[in-house]
Scaffold this motif. Structure first.
Motif, PDB file in Angstrom:
ATOM      1  N   THR A   1       3.951 -28.084 -26.825  1.00  0.00           N
ATOM      2  CA  THR A   1       4.215 -29.520 -26.900  1.00  0.00           C
ATOM      3  C   THR A   1       5.693 -29.819 -26.728  1.00  0.00           C
ATOM      4  N   ILE A   2       6.533 -29.033 -27.375  1.00  0.00           N
ATOM      5  CA  ILE A   2       7.982 -29.243 -27.257  1.00  0.00           C
ATOM      6  C   ILE A   2       8.444 -29.026 -25.825  1.00  0.00           C
ATOM      7  N   CYS A   3       7.962 -27.959 -25.205  1.00  0.00           N
ATOM      8  CA  CYS A   3       8.355 -27.677 -23.825  1.00  0.00           C
ATOM      9  C   CYS A   3       7.913 -28.788 -22.885  1.00  0.00           C
ATOM     10  N   SER A   4       6.682 -29.264 -23.045  1.00  0.00           N
ATOM     11  CA  SER A   4       6.187 -30.367 -22.205  1.00  0.00           C
ATOM     12  C   SER A   4       7.043 -31.607 -22.371  1.00  0.00           C
TER      13      SER A   4
ATOM     14  N   ILE B   1      17.956 -34.679 -30.758  1.00  0.00           N
ATOM     15  CA  ILE B   1      17.765 -36.071 -31.184  1.00  0.00           C
ATOM     16  C   ILE B   1      16.849 -36.820 -30.217  1.00  0.00           C
ATOM     17  N   THR B   2      17.147 -36.733 -28.891  1.00  0.00           N
ATOM     18  CA  THR B   2      16.334 -37.471 -27.914  1.00  0.00           C
ATOM     19  C   THR B   2      14.913 -36.909 -27.844  1.00  0.00           C
ATOM     20  N   VAL B   3      14.785 -35.602 -27.940  1.00  0.00           N
ATOM     21  CA  VAL B   3      13.445 -34.999 -27.908  1.00  0.00           C
ATOM     22  C   VAL B   3      12.669 -35.380 -29.169  1.00  0.00           C
ATOM     23  N   GLY B   4      13.392 -35.415 -30.320  1.00  0.00           N
ATOM     24  CA  GLY B   4      12.745 -35.828 -31.566  1.00  0.00           C
ATOM     25  C   GLY B   4      12.230 -37.260 -31.482  1.00  0.00           C
TER      26      GLY B   4
ATOM     27  N   GLU C   1      11.352 -38.856 -28.759  1.00  0.00           N
ATOM     28  CA  GLU C   1      10.211 -38.882 -27.843  1.00  0.00           C
ATOM     29  C   GLU C   1       8.955 -38.353 -28.526  1.00  0.00           C
ATOM     30  N   LEU C   2       9.109 -37.279 -29.306  1.00  0.00           N
ATOM     31  CA  LEU C   2       7.964 -36.734 -30.032  1.00  0.00           C
ATOM     32  C   LEU C   2       7.457 -37.715 -31.087  1.00  0.00           C
ATOM     33  N   ALA C   3       8.374 -38.447 -31.719  1.00  0.00           N
ATOM     34  CA  ALA C   3       7.972 -39.461 -32.704  1.00  0.00           C
ATOM     35  C   ALA C   3       7.209 -40.591 -32.023  1.00  0.00           C
ATOM     36  N   ARG C   4       7.649 -40.950 -30.825  1.00  0.00           N
ATOM     37  CA  ARG C   4       6.984 -42.024 -30.078  1.00  0.00           C
ATOM     38  C   ARG C   4       5.550 -41.649 -29.714  1.00  0.00           C
ATOM     39  N   THR C   5       5.338 -40.373 -29.364  1.00  0.00           N
ATOM     40  CA  THR C   5       4.000 -39.917 -28.966  1.00  0.00           C
ATOM     41  C   THR C   5       3.150 -39.486 -30.156  1.00  0.00           C
ATOM     42  N   GLY C   6       3.757 -39.499 -31.358  1.00  0.00           N
ATOM     43  CA  GLY C   6       3.010 -39.109 -32.548  1.00  0.00           C
ATOM     44  C   GLY C   6       2.890 -37.623 -32.765  1.00  0.00           C
ATOM     45  N   ASP C   7       3.738 -36.832 -32.093  1.00  0.00           N
ATOM     46  CA  ASP C   7       3.639 -35.370 -32.184  1.00  0.00           C
ATOM     47  C   ASP C   7       4.752 -34.732 -33.019  1.00  0.00           C
ATOM     48  N   LEU C   8       5.673 -35.533 -33.546  1.00  0.00           N
ATOM     49  CA  LEU C   8       6.832 -34.952 -34.218  1.00  0.00           C
ATOM     50  C   LEU C   8       6.424 -34.130 -35.441  1.00  0.00           C
ATOM     51  N   ALA C   9       5.556 -34.680 -36.266  1.00  0.00           N
ATOM     52  CA  ALA C   9       5.143 -33.954 -37.469  1.00  0.00           C
ATOM     53  C   ALA C   9       4.368 -32.689 -37.111  1.00  0.00           C
ATOM     54  N   LYS C  10       3.627 -32.722 -35.990  1.00  0.00           N
ATOM     55  CA  LYS C  10       2.811 -31.574 -35.587  1.00  0.00           C
ATOM     56  C   LYS C  10       3.661 -30.369 -35.184  1.00  0.00           C
ATOM     57  N   VAL C  11       4.872 -30.625 -34.703  1.00  0.00           N
ATOM     58  CA  VAL C  11       5.719 -29.514 -34.253  1.00  0.00           C
ATOM     59  C   VAL C  11       6.689 -29.055 -35.335  1.00  0.00           C
ATOM     60  N   GLY C  12       6.671 -29.684 -36.494  1.00  0.00           N
ATOM     61  CA  GLY C  12       7.549 -29.253 -37.578  1.00  0.00           C
ATOM     62  C   GLY C  12       8.680 -30.189 -37.881  1.00  0.00           C
ATOM     63  N   GLY C  13       8.699 -31.378 -37.234  1.00  0.00           N
ATOM     64  CA  GLY C  13       9.726 -32.370 -37.528  1.00  0.00           C
ATOM     65  C   GLY C  13      11.055 -32.098 -36.843  1.00  0.00           C
ATOM     66  N   LYS C  14      12.015 -33.013 -37.095  1.00  0.00           N
ATOM     67  CA  LYS C  14      13.336 -32.870 -36.471  1.00  0.00           C
ATOM     68  C   LYS C  14      14.063 -31.628 -36.948  1.00  0.00           C
TER      69      LYS C  14
ATOM     70  N   HIS D   1      16.254 -28.694 -34.639  1.00  0.00           N
ATOM     71  CA  HIS D   1      17.605 -28.180 -34.888  1.00  0.00           C
ATOM     72  C   HIS D   1      17.578 -26.685 -35.178  1.00  0.00           C
ATOM     73  N   HIS D   2      16.500 -26.217 -35.809  1.00  0.00           N
ATOM     74  CA  HIS D   2      16.356 -24.778 -36.057  1.00  0.00           C
ATOM     75  C   HIS D   2      16.255 -24.005 -34.742  1.00  0.00           C
ATOM     76  N   LEU D   3      15.580 -24.579 -33.753  1.00  0.00           N
ATOM     77  CA  LEU D   3      15.462 -23.918 -32.449  1.00  0.00           C
ATOM     78  C   LEU D   3      16.826 -23.711 -31.806  1.00  0.00           C
ATOM     79  N   VAL D   4      17.689 -24.717 -31.921  1.00  0.00           N
ATOM     80  CA  VAL D   4      19.038 -24.586 -31.351  1.00  0.00           C
ATOM     81  C   VAL D   4      19.810 -23.474 -32.049  1.00  0.00           C
ATOM     82  N   SER D   5      19.609 -23.362 -33.351  1.00  0.00           N
ATOM     83  CA  SER D   5      20.336 -22.329 -34.105  1.00  0.00           C
ATOM     84  C   SER D   5      19.854 -20.922 -33.771  1.00  0.00           C
ATOM     85  N   MET D   6      18.687 -20.806 -33.120  1.00  0.00           N
ATOM     86  CA  MET D   6      18.125 -19.498 -32.771  1.00  0.00           C
ATOM     87  C   MET D   6      18.665 -18.945 -31.465  1.00  0.00           C
ATOM     88  N   VAL D   7      19.554 -19.683 -30.801  1.00  0.00           N
ATOM     89  CA  VAL D   7      20.028 -19.276 -29.478  1.00  0.00           C
ATOM     90  C   VAL D   7      21.329 -18.487 -29.592  1.00  0.00           C
TER      91      VAL D   7
END
Length: 455
Positions: A54-57, A74-77, A79-92, A96-102
């Protein structure tokens, strides 16, 4: 955890690498400059976790519709909130955790390759499981199960996906303009006969049927054409022969390429002059790894498809297939009471589907009925089935013109055309039909030549 989240459990999870998936997504969120490179390697379905898909899409969709890319947590968060998927992917917080994994975006493509590799392994397992389930039920034909499994495995090996197919006019337009500018279809093949090239092109997905009477030169046509593609155009070619063995095929090929008498080659009675000619072409023939002659007994559509996949897996995907000849092919799963016309129709349709599946021209050599002897042939003269005419994109009929006979009033005034053969383009969906192209028939050299070409 990599590969298997619980390696000690009996029920193992499918291969995946969560950390690699997180690093890929984090790289995309951290720098929009890597997005193009990543989406060329993986697509959303390659990710194991649904949340990651979902995040990649969302990232790729947001990136694609923005004139000035604004892709970050922020912008992806939003967009996910707009589509109702933000909570499903683990929230904002998870974005930010994904960025810290790079560790570094410089390695983004390597992370993507890891994700792609795990997706390919899952595809292999799923294909094997489906085949095993069908095999256990024993409800389907064994050949069909094996062929379907090989097709799925080949798709997994190449990373093929229906999502990669470009179907819209918008997707096709640029390539079409390029073809118009070049002046020809870059995917089309030519023949060794320039007069025939003025009338037809061998395009991907086409079934081209070449008909002739017994001994009428159809095998020469097929071998000459395949040799031209493989040896002159340096494109891989497959000849599936049900009429001749490998030794006979090699004799015909050598006669045509070296200009040595075919009869002496077949009887192994070469002169010193013949040997000199053979030696001149020896290096080219020895390095012709892209030219495959399959003389396996009882060739079927499945066996030819398997050979094509084998060639692709060895880095030599065939550019053309010559089947010699159609009515000798073994039908699959037929009973002793099967109607021969239906069997040939099934084989003809299968060759057409094969051309479309592998996106190559398939050249089917076919034999005429006996009642075609002594006259100019038509498309209704094919032996056993009228479906050949319907399935073919192009039909070429081979005809040896009658010779003048002083004692026969019907032929005495005819032009002497000894050593000639006509190619009648009886059907041509992409061009002119009805054209007759005369060629020189050099049976003693195992080849056909254009009328105004000197050798």
């Amino acid at each position: 955890m990599n590969d298997f989240d619980q390696p000690g459990d009996f029920e193992r999870q499918m291969p995946h690498d969560v950390e690699a998936e997180q690093a890929v997504l984090g790289s995309m969120l951290l720098s929009h400059h890597v997005i193009d490179r990543i989406i060329a390697i993986v697509e959303p379905t390659a990710f194991y976790r649904p949340a990651h898909q979902t995040i990649c899409s969302t990232i790729t969709e947001l990136y694609g519709r923005s004139r000035t890319p604004k892709v970050d947590p922020i912008t992806v968060g939003e967009e996910l909130a707009r589509t109702g998927d933000l909570a499903k992917v683990g929230g904002k917080a998870y974005l930010h955790h994904l960025v810290s994994m790079v560790p570094s975006t410089a390695l983004a493509e390597e992370y993507a390759e890891i994700v792609r590799g795990k997706a390919m392994l899952r595809a292999v397992i799923e294909a094997a499981n489906r085949a095993a389930a069908r095999a256990y039920t024993q409800q389907d034909d064994a050949t069909e199960i094996l062929d379907d499994a090989m097709a799925e495995l080949q798709g997994a090996a190449t990373g093929a996906s229906p999502l990669e197919v470009k179907l819209s006019v918008g997707d096709r337009w640029a390539a079409f303009l390029d073809e118009l500018e070049v002046g020809k279809d870059p995917n089309a093949l030519d023949t060794p006969w320039h007069d025939l090239n003025d009338v037809i092109e061998l395009k991907p997905g086409q079934l081209v049927t070449v008909g002739a009477a017994t001994g009428g030169g159809k095998s020469l046509f097929g071998m000459n054409l395949a040799a031209h593609v493989a040896l002159t155009r340096c494109r891989p070619a497959l000849v599936a022969s049900m009429e001749m063995g490998g030794s006979e095929l090699m004799a015909r090929l050598t006669a045509a390429e070296a200009g040595v008498d075919l009869d002496r080659l077949v009887r192994r009675k070469l002169t010193d002059h013949d040997w000199a000619k053979v030696i001149r072409v020896s290096d080219r023939m020895q390095n012709a790894r892209n030219f495959v002659l399959d003389d396996s007994p009882n060739l079927t559509l499945s066996k030819i498809r398997a050979r094509l996949r084998w060639m692709a897996s060895h880095g030599q995907p065939a550019a053309i297939v010559v089947a010699d000849y159609l009515q000798l092919m073994t039908p699959e799963g037929s009973s002793s009471q099967a109607n021969r016309a239906q069997e040939v129709a099934t084989i003809s349709r299968g060759l057409k589907l094969m051309a479309m599946e592998f996106e190559i021209p398939v050249i089917a050599l076919a034999q005429f009925n006996r009642n075609a002897a002594g006259r100019e042939p038509t498309v209704t003269d094919f032996k056993d089935s009228s479906a050949i005419e319907q399935d073919s994109n192009v039909i070429v009929l081979m005809h040896k013109p009658p010779q003048p006979d002083p004692d026969d009033p019907a032929t005495k005034d005819l032009k002497d055309r000894t050593g000639e053969i006509d190619l009648i383009v009886a059907k041509n969906r992409n061009g002119i039909s009805g054209r007759i192209i005369p060629l020189v028939f050099q049976g003693h050299y195992g080849r056909l030549q254009s009328m105004n070409r000197d050798y």
